[in-house]
Design an enzyme around this catalytic site. Structure first.
Site, mmCIF file in Angstrom:
data_model
loop_
_atom_site.group_PDB
_atom_site.id
_atom_site.type_symbol
_atom_site.label_atom_id
_atom_site.label_comp_id
_atom_site.label_asym_id
_atom_site.label_seq_id
_atom_site.Cartn_x
_atom_site.Cartn_y
_atom_site.Cartn_z
ATOM 1 N N CYS A 71 54.609 31.748 40.278
ATOM 2 C CA CYS A 71 54.381 32.770 41.295
ATOM 3 C C CYS A 71 52.984 33.371 41.253
ATOM 4 C CB CYS A 71 55.414 33.885 41.157
ATOM 5 S SG CYS A 71 57.094 33.273 41.016
ATOM 6 N N HIS A 121 54.213 43.132 42.566
ATOM 7 C CA HIS A 121 54.874 41.826 42.580
ATOM 8 C C HIS A 121 56.322 41.987 43.023
ATOM 9 C CE1 HIS A 121 55.375 37.628 41.622
ATOM 10 N NE2 HIS A 121 56.356 37.896 40.783
ATOM 11 N N GLU A 147 57.233 45.802 35.460
ATOM 12 C CA GLU A 147 56.015 46.032 36.239
ATOM 13 C C GLU A 147 55.710 47.523 36.358
ATOM 14 O OE1 GLU A 147 53.822 44.671 40.386
ATOM 15 O OE2 GLU A 147 55.982 44.292 40.143
ATOM 16 N N LYS A 197 57.601 41.971 49.434
ATOM 17 C CA LYS A 197 58.576 40.870 49.394
ATOM 18 C C LYS A 197 59.898 41.299 50.009
ATOM 19 C CE LYS A 197 56.928 38.243 45.347
ATOM 20 N NZ LYS A 197 55.753 39.035 44.967
ATOM 21 N N HIS A 218 60.009 36.081 48.920
ATOM 22 C CA HIS A 218 59.256 35.574 47.773
ATOM 23 C C HIS A 218 58.821 34.148 48.082
ATOM 24 C CE1 HIS A 218 57.689 34.898 43.932
ATOM 25 N NE2 HIS A 218 58.658 35.383 43.160
ATOM 26 N N PHE A 225 56.767 33.362 36.077
ATOM 27 C CA PHE A 225 57.435 32.677 34.983
ATOM 28 C C PHE A 225 56.379 31.900 34.195
ATOM 29 C CE2 PHE A 225 62.063 32.136 36.681
ATOM 30 C CZ PHE A 225 62.251 33.495 36.558
#
Length: 420
Positions: A169, A308, A319, A340, A345, A406
């Site tokens: 991502c 994010h 976050e 998002k 996403h 990830f």
């Protein structure tokens, strides 16, 4: 060579709503969701999930039939967004005598997480389900992760670096950061950068379902399925799309009379170095502080953070914890939103579409909300100024766009508003 200022002179986007940049940003400011219900006829079991699709996108109209037929959908979306950004920058598609030599050093750096995976999945289905012994001779070039930057470089005559980044991502956040560095250092006067991904292939959706991080929803509930930072959030919603930026040396842009839509001033990257899928606030803090330092910014200079914010149980609190640590006592006054919640996403394209949102927020001096956050905020996500609903007009000088992936890859872009 002294570090150069880097202007954003072109912005391109394939939006789930269709329309132009203005329409896209107005819908975000209004908190309108692009999430719909995806229902397929796949065997052995149909896909039924909330999803964001660019249903109005017509690749043959945008690209022409011969070019569109050579591409997988992620490349069609990306190349179309790049062409829009190039036109928005006022640059001609074909090199002219004045810039033909210059284009030897201009380049393209792109980001994608999945690339042409759908081409390989389709080939496997045709062999195993339909018994075909031979696949299309275009299968390899359609499936290449570097297909977008290759097509862009060929079509626009860009003779400099042509590469793609794949870091889940954070892919396009890193791609934009590296393109920014090339312009700032003097390696290139112009770079085209961004990201694209298509996430609705059968295997991809099933894989994400297996991780139990996908939000449920049917035709009625799908639009509000993605609820970052909410106490009742249920997971992420996948989508598709492409977004692009033209980055240009400031003096070069001014000399040709280009409109400057914003400025990238800093890029920070880090690795959590701890876990494949569990994020670390320490790694995110390093990336945030690196972006601020790279841009010569103090935390008090930042008027907005595009988070994010995936709406997952583990990701959202980490976050917010990172933002609280970096911004200290000022965190409670820091406007934060996760878009998002509306555009979904886009995996490897997330950093690109969110950089576009951040640039537009700075240009328009307006900040979009986190949709569907009118209810109770998760106590673990408190401590910042969440934008709950409706547009907020605020004086903005600088903002951050976060991409956390990830594998522990983190990318943060620092942007400034265009001159007034």
């Amino acid at each position: 060579m002294q570090a150069r200022r880097v202007a954003i002179t072109g912005i391109g986007l394939i939006s789930p709503w269709g329309g132009d940049l203005g329409d896209f940003f107005e819908r975000l400011l209004a908190g309108e969701s692009g999430v719909r219900h995806l229902l397929t006829d796949d065997l052995p079991r149909p896909l039924s999930t909330p999803f964001v699709s660019c249903q109005g996108f017509e690749p043959e109209v945008e690209l022409g039939k011969p070019l569109a037929m050579m591409m997988e959908r992620f490349a069609q979306l990306g190349t179309a967004a790049a062409f829009q950004a190039w036109a928005h920058a006022g640059l001609p598609r074909q090199p002219e005598a004045a810039d033909a030599a210059e284009r030897d050093t201009w380049g393209c750096i792109w980001g994608t997480a999945l690339g042409g995976l759908s081409a390989h999945e389709r080939g496997s289905r045709e062999m195993w389900q339909k018994g075909r012994e031979r696949l299309s001779p275009l299968s390899v070039v359609q499936g290449m992760n570097n297909a977008v930057n290759a097509h862009i470089s060929i079509q626009l005559g860009l003779g400099g670096v042509s590469s793609s980044h794949t870091a889940a991502c954070a892919s396009s956040g890193i791609a934009i950061g590296e393109a920014f560095r090339r312009v700032r250092s003097g390696d290139a006067d112009v770079m085209l950068t961004g990201g694209s991904d298509v996430c609705q292939s059968y295997g991809v959706v099933r894989a994400w379902e297996a991780m139990r991080v996908m939000a449920p929803g049917d035709a009625q509930t799908a639009p509000s399925a993605c609820r970052p930072f909410s106490a009742d959030r249920a997971g992420l919603v996948l989508g598709e799309g492409g977004a692009a930026l033209v980055l240009e040396a400031w003096d070069h842009a001014v000399a040709r009379g280009a409109t400057i839509h914003g400025e990238i001033v800093g890029f920070g990257a880090s690795c959590d170095r701890s876990h494949l899928v569990r994020p670390s606030s320490a790694g995110q803090v390093r990336a945030l502080r690196a972006a601020l330092a790279d841009g010569g910014l103090e935390p008090s200079d930042i008027g907005y953070v595009n988070a994010h914010g995936t709406a997952t149980a583990e990701g959202d609190p980490v976050e917010i914890a990172a933002l609280r640590e970096v911004f200290g006592d000022g965190a409670s006054r820091l406007p934060v939103s996760a878009t998002k919640s509306m555009h979904g996403h886009l995996l490897g394209a997330s950093g690109a579409i969110e950089a576009v949102v951040t640039a537009l927020a700075l240009r328009e001096q307006a900040v979009p909300p986190t949709a569907h956050l009118a209810g109770r905020i998760d106590p673990a996500c408190e401590g910042v100024d969440h934008i709950l609903q409706g547009r907020r007009r605020v004086p903005l000088q600088a903002a951050l766009s976060n991409s956390f992936a990830f594998g522990g890859s983190n990318a943060v872009l620092a942007l400034r508003a265009p001159p007034r």
